[in-house]
Motif scaffolding. Structure first.
Motif, PDB file in Angstrom:
ATOM      1  N   ARG A  11       0.837  -1.206   0.000  1.00  0.00           N
ATOM      2  CA  ARG A  11       0.000   0.000   0.000  1.00  0.00           C
ATOM      3  C   ARG A  11       0.869   1.252   0.000  1.00  0.00           C
ATOM      4  O   ARG A  11       0.525   2.255  -0.615  1.00  0.00           O
ATOM      5  N   GLN A  12       2.000   1.208   0.697  1.00  0.00           N
ATOM      6  CA  GLN A  12       2.888   2.369   0.757  1.00  0.00           C
ATOM      7  C   GLN A  12       3.407   2.745  -0.629  1.00  0.00           C
ATOM      8  O   GLN A  12       3.463   3.927  -0.975  1.00  0.00           O
ATOM      9  N   GLN A  13       3.788   1.750  -1.422  1.00  0.00           N
ATOM     10  CA  GLN A  13       4.270   2.020  -2.787  1.00  0.00           C
ATOM     11  C   GLN A  13       3.143   2.619  -3.623  1.00  0.00           C
ATOM     12  O   GLN A  13       3.362   3.576  -4.368  1.00  0.00           O
ATOM     13  N   ALA A  14       1.951   2.047  -3.502  1.00  0.00           N
ATOM     14  CA  ALA A  14       0.812   2.530  -4.277  1.00  0.00           C
ATOM     15  C   ALA A  14       0.447   3.958  -3.873  1.00  0.00           C
ATOM     16  O   ALA A  14       0.156   4.802  -4.721  1.00  0.00           O
ATOM     17  N   LEU A  15       0.472   4.233  -2.582  1.00  0.00           N
ATOM     18  CA  LEU A  15       0.123   5.568  -2.106  1.00  0.00           C
ATOM     19  C   LEU A  15       1.133   6.610  -2.571  1.00  0.00           C
ATOM     20  O   LEU A  15       0.762   7.721  -2.947  1.00  0.00           O
ATOM     21  N   ALA A  16       2.399   6.261  -2.601  1.00  0.00           N
ATOM     22  CA  ALA A  16       3.422   7.192  -3.082  1.00  0.00           C
ATOM     23  C   ALA A  16       3.186   7.532  -4.555  1.00  0.00           C
ATOM     24  O   ALA A  16       3.256   8.695  -4.951  1.00  0.00           O
ATOM     25  N   TYR A  17       2.877   6.528  -5.362  1.00  0.00           N
ATOM     26  CA  TYR A  17       2.607   6.762  -6.785  1.00  0.00           C
ATOM     27  C   TYR A  17       1.309   7.548  -6.957  1.00  0.00           C
ATOM     28  O   TYR A  17       1.233   8.470  -7.770  1.00  0.00           O
ATOM     29  N   ALA A  30      -6.751   1.435  -5.285  1.00  0.00           N
ATOM     30  CA  ALA A  30      -7.614   0.379  -4.764  1.00  0.00           C
ATOM     31  C   ALA A  30      -6.808  -0.891  -4.559  1.00  0.00           C
ATOM     32  O   ALA A  30      -5.667  -1.004  -5.002  1.00  0.00           O
ATOM     33  N   LYS A  31      -7.428  -1.861  -3.878  1.00  0.00           N
ATOM     34  CA  LYS A  31      -6.806  -3.158  -3.646  1.00  0.00           C
ATOM     35  C   LYS A  31      -7.638  -4.229  -4.335  1.00  0.00           C
ATOM     36  O   LYS A  31      -8.852  -4.274  -4.191  1.00  0.00           O
ATOM     37  N   ASP A  32      -6.964  -5.081  -5.063  1.00  0.00           N
ATOM     38  CA  ASP A  32      -7.612  -6.214  -5.711  1.00  0.00           C
ATOM     39  C   ASP A  32      -7.663  -7.361  -4.705  1.00  0.00           C
ATOM     40  O   ASP A  32      -6.638  -7.877  -4.286  1.00  0.00           O
ATOM     41  N   ASN A  33      -8.865  -7.762  -4.301  1.00  0.00           N
ATOM     42  CA  ASN A  33      -9.005  -8.829  -3.317  1.00  0.00           C
ATOM     43  C   ASN A  33      -8.587 -10.194  -3.854  1.00  0.00           C
ATOM     44  O   ASN A  33      -8.301 -11.099  -3.071  1.00  0.00           O
ATOM     45  N   GLU A  34      -8.554 -10.362  -5.152  1.00  0.00           N
ATOM     46  CA  GLU A  34      -8.184 -11.658  -5.736  1.00  0.00           C
ATOM     47  C   GLU A  34      -6.710 -11.996  -5.489  1.00  0.00           C
ATOM     48  O   GLU A  34      -6.386 -13.123  -5.148  1.00  0.00           O
ATOM     49  N   GLY A  36      -4.445  -9.578  -3.829  1.00  0.00           N
ATOM     50  CA  GLY A  36      -3.897  -8.787  -2.740  1.00  0.00           C
ATOM     51  C   GLY A  36      -3.032  -7.616  -3.151  1.00  0.00           C
ATOM     52  O   GLY A  36      -2.484  -6.922  -2.305  1.00  0.00           O
ATOM     53  N   ARG A  37      -2.903  -7.399  -4.458  1.00  0.00           N
ATOM     54  CA  ARG A  37      -2.074  -6.275  -4.923  1.00  0.00           C
ATOM     55  C   ARG A  37      -2.875  -4.985  -4.913  1.00  0.00           C
ATOM     56  O   ARG A  37      -4.091  -4.977  -5.022  1.00  0.00           O
ATOM     57  N   TYR A  38      -2.159  -3.891  -4.812  1.00  0.00           N
ATOM     58  CA  TYR A  38      -2.736  -2.560  -4.892  1.00  0.00           C
ATOM     59  C   TYR A  38      -2.477  -2.014  -6.279  1.00  0.00           C
ATOM     60  O   TYR A  38      -1.510  -2.390  -6.926  1.00  0.00           O
ATOM     61  N   PHE A  39      -3.336  -1.122  -6.733  1.00  0.00           N
ATOM     62  CA  PHE A  39      -3.082  -0.493  -8.018  1.00  0.00           C
ATOM     63  C   PHE A  39      -3.559   0.941  -8.000  1.00  0.00           C
ATOM     64  O   PHE A  39      -4.430   1.327  -7.224  1.00  0.00           O
ATOM     65  N   SER A  50     -13.592  -1.721 -11.582  1.00  0.00           N
ATOM     66  CA  SER A  50     -14.603  -1.700 -10.516  1.00  0.00           C
ATOM     67  C   SER A  50     -15.830  -2.522 -10.893  1.00  0.00           C
ATOM     68  O   SER A  50     -16.533  -3.017 -10.021  1.00  0.00           O
ATOM     69  N   ALA A  51     -16.093  -2.678 -12.189  1.00  0.00           N
ATOM     70  CA  ALA A  51     -17.233  -3.480 -12.632  1.00  0.00           C
ATOM     71  C   ALA A  51     -16.877  -4.958 -12.748  1.00  0.00           C
ATOM     72  O   ALA A  51     -17.742  -5.817 -12.550  1.00  0.00           O
ATOM     73  N   GLU A  52     -15.624  -5.277 -13.043  1.00  0.00           N
ATOM     74  CA  GLU A  52     -15.230  -6.657 -13.354  1.00  0.00           C
ATOM     75  C   GLU A  52     -14.465  -7.375 -12.243  1.00  0.00           C
ATOM     76  O   GLU A  52     -14.451  -8.598 -12.216  1.00  0.00           O
ATOM     77  N   TRP A  53     -13.815  -6.654 -11.369  1.00  0.00           N
ATOM     78  CA  TRP A  53     -12.940  -7.280 -10.382  1.00  0.00           C
ATOM     79  C   TRP A  53     -13.532  -7.206  -8.989  1.00  0.00           C
ATOM     80  O   TRP A  53     -14.405  -6.402  -8.694  1.00  0.00           O
ATOM     81  N   ASN A  54     -12.995  -8.018  -8.090  1.00  0.00           N
ATOM     82  CA  ASN A  54     -13.383  -8.036  -6.688  1.00  0.00           C
ATOM     83  C   ASN A  54     -12.455  -7.081  -5.935  1.00  0.00           C
ATOM     84  O   ASN A  54     -11.399  -7.477  -5.458  1.00  0.00           O
ATOM     85  N   LEU A  55     -12.858  -5.828  -5.860  1.00  0.00           N
ATOM     86  CA  LEU A  55     -12.030  -4.805  -5.213  1.00  0.00           C
ATOM     87  C   LEU A  55     -12.451  -4.593  -3.770  1.00  0.00           C
ATOM     88  O   LEU A  55     -13.618  -4.732  -3.415  1.00  0.00           O
ATOM     89  N   ASP A  56     -11.494  -4.230  -2.939  1.00  0.00           N
ATOM     90  CA  ASP A  56     -11.784  -3.824  -1.565  1.00  0.00           C
ATOM     91  C   ASP A  56     -12.184  -2.361  -1.618  1.00  0.00           C
ATOM     92  O   ASP A  56     -11.345  -1.474  -1.657  1.00  0.00           O
ATOM     93  N   MET A  57     -13.487  -2.106  -1.652  1.00  0.00           N
ATOM     94  CA  MET A  57     -13.978  -0.740  -1.842  1.00  0.00           C
ATOM     95  C   MET A  57     -13.686   0.166  -0.645  1.00  0.00           C
ATOM     96  O   MET A  57     -13.712   1.373  -0.767  1.00  0.00           O
ATOM     97  N   SER A  58     -13.381  -0.406   0.517  1.00  0.00           N
ATOM     98  CA  SER A  58     -13.055   0.425   1.676  1.00  0.00           C
ATOM     99  C   SER A  58     -11.705   1.101   1.524  1.00  0.00           C
ATOM    100  O   SER A  58     -11.402   2.054   2.240  1.00  0.00           O
TER     101      SER A  58
END
Length: 64
Positions: A11-17, A30-34, A36-39, A50-58
């Protein structure tokens, strides 16, 4: 031109970008629940993900 959607292991790398690209573009973090990576995604990619993947919306952040 929108930035390229990029994936991160932490998450730290994703937040910096996110903080870097959000200065000039609308960006989503966001985080892909499938797997565990962030993007950090541009608007077009995020609409698809957001329509196709299982994202952690929180964990979704959006720049404005």
């Amino acid at each position: 031109m929108p930035f390229k959607t990029t994936y991160f292991m932490t998450r730290q790398q994703a937040l910096a970008y996110f903080n870097k690209v959000a200065r000039e573009h609308i960006a989503f973090l966001a985080k892909d629940n499938e797997d565990g990576r962030y993007f950090v995604a541009n608007e077009k990619d995020y609409a698809f993900f957001s329509a196709e993947w299982n994202l952690d919306m929180s964990l979704v952040l959006c720049s404005e």
